[in-house]
Design a protein around this motif. Structure first.
Motif, PDB file in Angstrom:
ATOM      1  N   ILE A 147      -4.124   9.710 -17.504  1.00  0.00           N
ATOM      2  CA  ILE A 147      -3.265   9.311 -16.376  1.00  0.00           C
ATOM      3  C   ILE A 147      -3.488   7.827 -16.076  1.00  0.00           C
ATOM      4  O   ILE A 147      -2.536   7.080 -15.835  1.00  0.00           O
ATOM      5  CB  ILE A 147      -3.554  10.187 -15.143  1.00  0.00           C
ATOM      6  N   ASN A 148      -4.739   7.391 -16.089  1.00  0.00           N
ATOM      7  CA  ASN A 148      -5.028   5.967 -15.902  1.00  0.00           C
ATOM      8  C   ASN A 148      -4.382   5.127 -16.998  1.00  0.00           C
ATOM      9  O   ASN A 148      -3.784   4.079 -16.734  1.00  0.00           O
ATOM     10  CB  ASN A 148      -6.542   5.737 -15.883  1.00  0.00           C
ATOM     11  N   ALA A 149      -4.502   5.586 -18.233  1.00  0.00           N
ATOM     12  CA  ALA A 149      -3.932   4.842 -19.358  1.00  0.00           C
ATOM     13  C   ALA A 149      -2.411   4.792 -19.277  1.00  0.00           C
ATOM     14  O   ALA A 149      -1.796   3.812 -19.722  1.00  0.00           O
ATOM     15  CB  ALA A 149      -4.364   5.483 -20.679  1.00  0.00           C
ATOM     16  N   ALA A 150      -1.795   5.826 -18.708  1.00  0.00           N
ATOM     17  CA  ALA A 150      -0.330   5.861 -18.605  1.00  0.00           C
ATOM     18  C   ALA A 150       0.197   4.690 -17.796  1.00  0.00           C
ATOM     19  O   ALA A 150       1.335   4.243 -17.987  1.00  0.00           O
ATOM     20  CB  ALA A 150       0.122   7.183 -17.970  1.00  0.00           C
ATOM     21  N   ILE A 151      -0.622   4.175 -16.877  1.00  0.00           N
ATOM     22  CA  ILE A 151      -0.233   2.981 -16.112  1.00  0.00           C
ATOM     23  C   ILE A 151      -0.817   1.718 -16.730  1.00  0.00           C
ATOM     24  O   ILE A 151      -0.115   0.753 -17.006  1.00  0.00           O
ATOM     25  CB  ILE A 151      -0.688   3.119 -14.648  1.00  0.00           C
ATOM     26  N   ALA A 152      -2.133   1.715 -16.967  1.00  0.00           N
ATOM     27  CA  ALA A 152      -2.811   0.498 -17.424  1.00  0.00           C
ATOM     28  C   ALA A 152      -2.315   0.027 -18.782  1.00  0.00           C
ATOM     29  O   ALA A 152      -2.227  -1.177 -19.037  1.00  0.00           O
ATOM     30  CB  ALA A 152      -4.326   0.725 -17.477  1.00  0.00           C
ATOM     31  N   GLN A 153      -1.970   0.964 -19.667  1.00  0.00           N
ATOM     32  CA  GLN A 153      -1.515   0.592 -21.007  1.00  0.00           C
ATOM     33  C   GLN A 153       0.006   0.613 -21.139  1.00  0.00           C
ATOM     34  O   GLN A 153       0.531   0.464 -22.242  1.00  0.00           O
ATOM     35  CB  GLN A 153      -2.133   1.548 -22.041  1.00  0.00           C
ATOM     36  N   GLY A 154       0.685   0.789 -20.016  1.00  0.00           N
ATOM     37  CA  GLY A 154       2.147   0.841 -20.058  1.00  0.00           C
ATOM     38  C   GLY A 154       2.777   0.007 -18.965  1.00  0.00           C
ATOM     39  O   GLY A 154       2.702  -1.227 -18.985  1.00  0.00           O
ATOM     40  N   PRO A 155       3.395   0.656 -17.958  1.00  0.00           N
ATOM     41  CA  PRO A 155       4.123  -0.096 -16.932  1.00  0.00           C
ATOM     42  C   PRO A 155       3.263  -1.058 -16.138  1.00  0.00           C
ATOM     43  O   PRO A 155       3.762  -2.070 -15.649  1.00  0.00           O
ATOM     44  CB  PRO A 155       4.711   1.002 -16.031  1.00  0.00           C
ATOM     45  N   GLY A 156       1.967  -0.784 -16.031  1.00  0.00           N
ATOM     46  CA  GLY A 156       1.105  -1.699 -15.293  1.00  0.00           C
ATOM     47  C   GLY A 156       1.095  -3.093 -15.891  1.00  0.00           C
ATOM     48  O   GLY A 156       1.003  -4.093 -15.172  1.00  0.00           O
ATOM     49  N   LEU A 157       1.199  -3.187 -17.207  1.00  0.00           N
ATOM     50  CA  LEU A 157       1.245  -4.490 -17.876  1.00  0.00           C
ATOM     51  C   LEU A 157       2.509  -5.238 -17.481  1.00  0.00           C
ATOM     52  O   LEU A 157       2.492  -6.454 -17.282  1.00  0.00           O
ATOM     53  CB  LEU A 157       1.177  -4.305 -19.390  1.00  0.00           C
ATOM     54  N   ARG A 158       3.613  -4.520 -17.361  1.00  0.00           N
ATOM     55  CA  ARG A 158       4.868  -5.177 -16.970  1.00  0.00           C
ATOM     56  C   ARG A 158       4.847  -5.563 -15.502  1.00  0.00           C
ATOM     57  O   ARG A 158       5.357  -6.628 -15.130  1.00  0.00           O
ATOM     58  CB  ARG A 158       6.052  -4.247 -17.257  1.00  0.00           C
ATOM     59  N   TYR A 159       4.247  -4.711 -14.657  1.00  0.00           N
ATOM     60  CA  TYR A 159       4.238  -5.003 -13.227  1.00  0.00           C
ATOM     61  C   TYR A 159       3.379  -6.226 -12.901  1.00  0.00           C
ATOM     62  O   TYR A 159       3.528  -6.813 -11.830  1.00  0.00           O
ATOM     63  CB  TYR A 159       3.738  -3.790 -12.439  1.00  0.00           C
ATOM     64  N   ASN A 175       0.820  -1.210   0.000  1.00  0.00           N
ATOM     65  CA  ASN A 175       0.000   0.000   0.000  1.00  0.00           C
ATOM     66  C   ASN A 175       0.855   1.261   0.000  1.00  0.00           C
ATOM     67  O   ASN A 175       0.438   2.300  -0.520  1.00  0.00           O
ATOM     68  CB  ASN A 175      -0.956   0.001   1.186  1.00  0.00           C
ATOM     69  N   ARG A 176       2.030   1.191   0.595  1.00  0.00           N
ATOM     70  CA  ARG A 176       2.922   2.354   0.547  1.00  0.00           C
ATOM     71  C   ARG A 176       3.416   2.583  -0.881  1.00  0.00           C
ATOM     72  O   ARG A 176       3.555   3.731  -1.329  1.00  0.00           O
ATOM     73  CB  ARG A 176       4.091   2.167   1.515  1.00  0.00           C
ATOM     74  N   LEU A 177       3.702   1.491  -1.583  1.00  0.00           N
ATOM     75  CA  LEU A 177       4.100   1.626  -2.985  1.00  0.00           C
ATOM     76  C   LEU A 177       2.951   2.204  -3.809  1.00  0.00           C
ATOM     77  O   LEU A 177       3.158   3.077  -4.662  1.00  0.00           O
ATOM     78  CB  LEU A 177       4.530   0.267  -3.538  1.00  0.00           C
ATOM     79  N   GLN A 178       1.738   1.721  -3.530  1.00  0.00           N
ATOM     80  CA  GLN A 178       0.577   2.277  -4.224  1.00  0.00           C
ATOM     81  C   GLN A 178       0.385   3.756  -3.892  1.00  0.00           C
ATOM     82  O   GLN A 178       0.064   4.564  -4.768  1.00  0.00           O
ATOM     83  CB  GLN A 178      -0.688   1.521  -3.815  1.00  0.00           C
ATOM     84  N   ALA A 179       0.558   4.091  -2.617  1.00  0.00           N
ATOM     85  CA  ALA A 179       0.350   5.477  -2.194  1.00  0.00           C
ATOM     86  C   ALA A 179       1.325   6.420  -2.882  1.00  0.00           C
ATOM     87  O   ALA A 179       0.975   7.555  -3.220  1.00  0.00           O
ATOM     88  CB  ALA A 179       0.486   5.592  -0.678  1.00  0.00           C
ATOM     89  N   ALA A 180       2.567   5.939  -3.094  1.00  0.00           N
ATOM     90  CA  ALA A 180       3.554   6.760  -3.791  1.00  0.00           C
ATOM     91  C   ALA A 180       3.111   7.019  -5.237  1.00  0.00           C
ATOM     92  O   ALA A 180       3.255   8.131  -5.757  1.00  0.00           O
ATOM     93  CB  ALA A 180       4.918   6.074  -3.770  1.00  0.00           C
ATOM     94  N   LEU A 181       2.563   5.994  -5.875  1.00  0.00           N
ATOM     95  CA  LEU A 181       2.064   6.167  -7.237  1.00  0.00           C
ATOM     96  C   LEU A 181       0.863   7.093  -7.258  1.00  0.00           C
ATOM     97  O   LEU A 181       0.764   7.989  -8.105  1.00  0.00           O
ATOM     98  CB  LEU A 181       1.697   4.802  -7.827  1.00  0.00           C
ATOM     99  N   TRP A 182      -0.072   6.901  -6.309  1.00  0.00           N
ATOM    100  CA  TRP A 182      -1.248   7.765  -6.260  1.00  0.00           C
ATOM    101  C   TRP A 182      -0.862   9.219  -5.991  1.00  0.00           C
ATOM    102  O   TRP A 182      -1.494  10.146  -6.518  1.00  0.00           O
ATOM    103  CB  TRP A 182      -2.220   7.271  -5.190  1.00  0.00           C
ATOM    104  N   ARG A 183       0.160   9.432  -5.169  1.00  0.00           N
ATOM    105  CA  ARG A 183       0.594  10.811  -4.910  1.00  0.00           C
ATOM    106  C   ARG A 183       0.946  11.504  -6.218  1.00  0.00           C
ATOM    107  O   ARG A 183       0.513  12.631  -6.486  1.00  0.00           O
ATOM    108  CB  ARG A 183       1.799  10.828  -3.968  1.00  0.00           C
TER     109      ARG A 183
END
Length: 318
Positions: free
Chosen positions: A218-230, A194-202
């Motif tokens: 902003i959502n797409a910047a994660i969901a269509q990019g690094p989120g796929l790798r994570y 959750n701390r890692l998530q909080a840093a991203l949400w910040r």
């Protein structure tokens, strides 16, 4: 020293608090063949729990979690009755310290002497919740990620008085039932994930404040990019691949200095003021369109099932 049960000897699990997290845990344990004794203080909880379990079972079968015949679900009227005879307790009370403390005091004497209780708290400090609780050495944090019946991660954290053997048992039990437990070595608010998530949400909230992009982008910047790798590898391993053939050493050398310069611009914490809230709400409502929360949950869970099946199918390729 308390002798804890062999994992194969665990038959009955108490689930205290059957909101979104607790209902999901109940479905998971039932699918693994455990009898579940459930309790919740809210009106209408029994119908909601049964509906959740009925909806989750096909998902658990699809991802291979369900093993053989499901366990028996018993819905009880008090937490004391639910924990009586339970080999393991997964507590999911409302994320407020006074509520959890009161619950612990109620069930303290009813817990079996070798039963371990794991709290699903997403960020409270366990040491601050168990003062004066006789069974406190058998309490650990067992924090899942929503929805627990699909997401494998469980964070195991000890309090200052947790028996080391109890924490080790909890870690092993979660692994035994098919979860992916990790050990968080220190008590901190929010644990680790959750701390890692909080840093991203910040930074995501700051991007809204600074009008860097629309909420949808902003959502797409994660969901269509690094989120796929994570979804495949964690941040350190992804950074290792960023260095190409040189791996983590090359990545640190090449990208460390510029990243440090980015960090210097990331020290601001956004204020949760009305303007930020309004912009976030408007952006999300625009992106949702006609979809309801239920539609989004179904979309999330359908994709999670497919992703988990793919990951399980490719485990042997490592």
């Amino acid at each position: 020293m308390t002798a804890y049960k062999a994992y194969d000897a665990v038959r009955r699990i108490a689930v205290l608090g059957c909101g979104t997290i607790g209902a999901s845990w109940a479905a998971y344990f039932l699918a693994r063949g455990y009898d579940v004794a459930a309790w919740d203080p809210a009106e209408g909880w029994k119908q909601r729990l049964q509906a959740f379990v009925d909806n989750a079972m096909p998902q658990l079968q699809a991802v291979g979690t369900a093993t053989g015949a499901p366990g028996r679900l018993e819905m009880l009227d008090t937490p004391e009755a639910a924990v009586t005879g339970a080999d393991f307790v997964q507590e999911n009370a409302t994320e407020r310290a006074p509520i959890k403390i009161e619950l612990y005091r109620r069930i303290d004497a009813a817990l079996a002497p070798d039963a371990i209780l794991a709290t699903s708290t997403s960020g409270l400090i366990l040491s601050e919740l168990v003062e004066g609780i006789a069974s406190a050495p058998r309490f650990v944090v067992g924090h899942p990620f929503n929805p627990p019946h699909l997401i494998p991660l469980v964070e195991v954290v000890s309090s200052k008085v947790t028996d080391a053997a109890a924490a080790e048992w909890a870690y092993g039990f979660y692994a035994h039932v098919g979860k992916h437990p990790i050990v968080v070595k220190k008590e901190v608010k929010g644990h680790l994930a959750n701390r890692l998530q909080a840093a991203l949400w910040r930074e995501a909230f700051n991007a809204v404040v600074d009008d860097l992009a629309s909420v949808e982008d902003i959502n797409a910047a994660i969901a269509q990019g690094p989120g796929l790798r994570y979804a495949l590898m964690g941040p350190h391993m992804i950074f290792n691949l960023t260095g190409g053939k040189g791996g983590i050493r090359a990545a640190l050398e090449q990208f460390g200095p510029p990243m440090a310069s980015w960090w210097e611009t990331m020290q601001r914490t956004p204020a949760f003021d009305d303007e930020l809230k309004s912009r976030l709400i408007a952006g999300i409502e625009a992106e949702m369109g006609d979809r309801t929360i239920e539609d989004l949950e179904n979309e999330r869970d359908t994709r999670l099932v497919l992703l988990l099946r793919m990951l399980k199918e490719t485990e042997g390729e490592r």
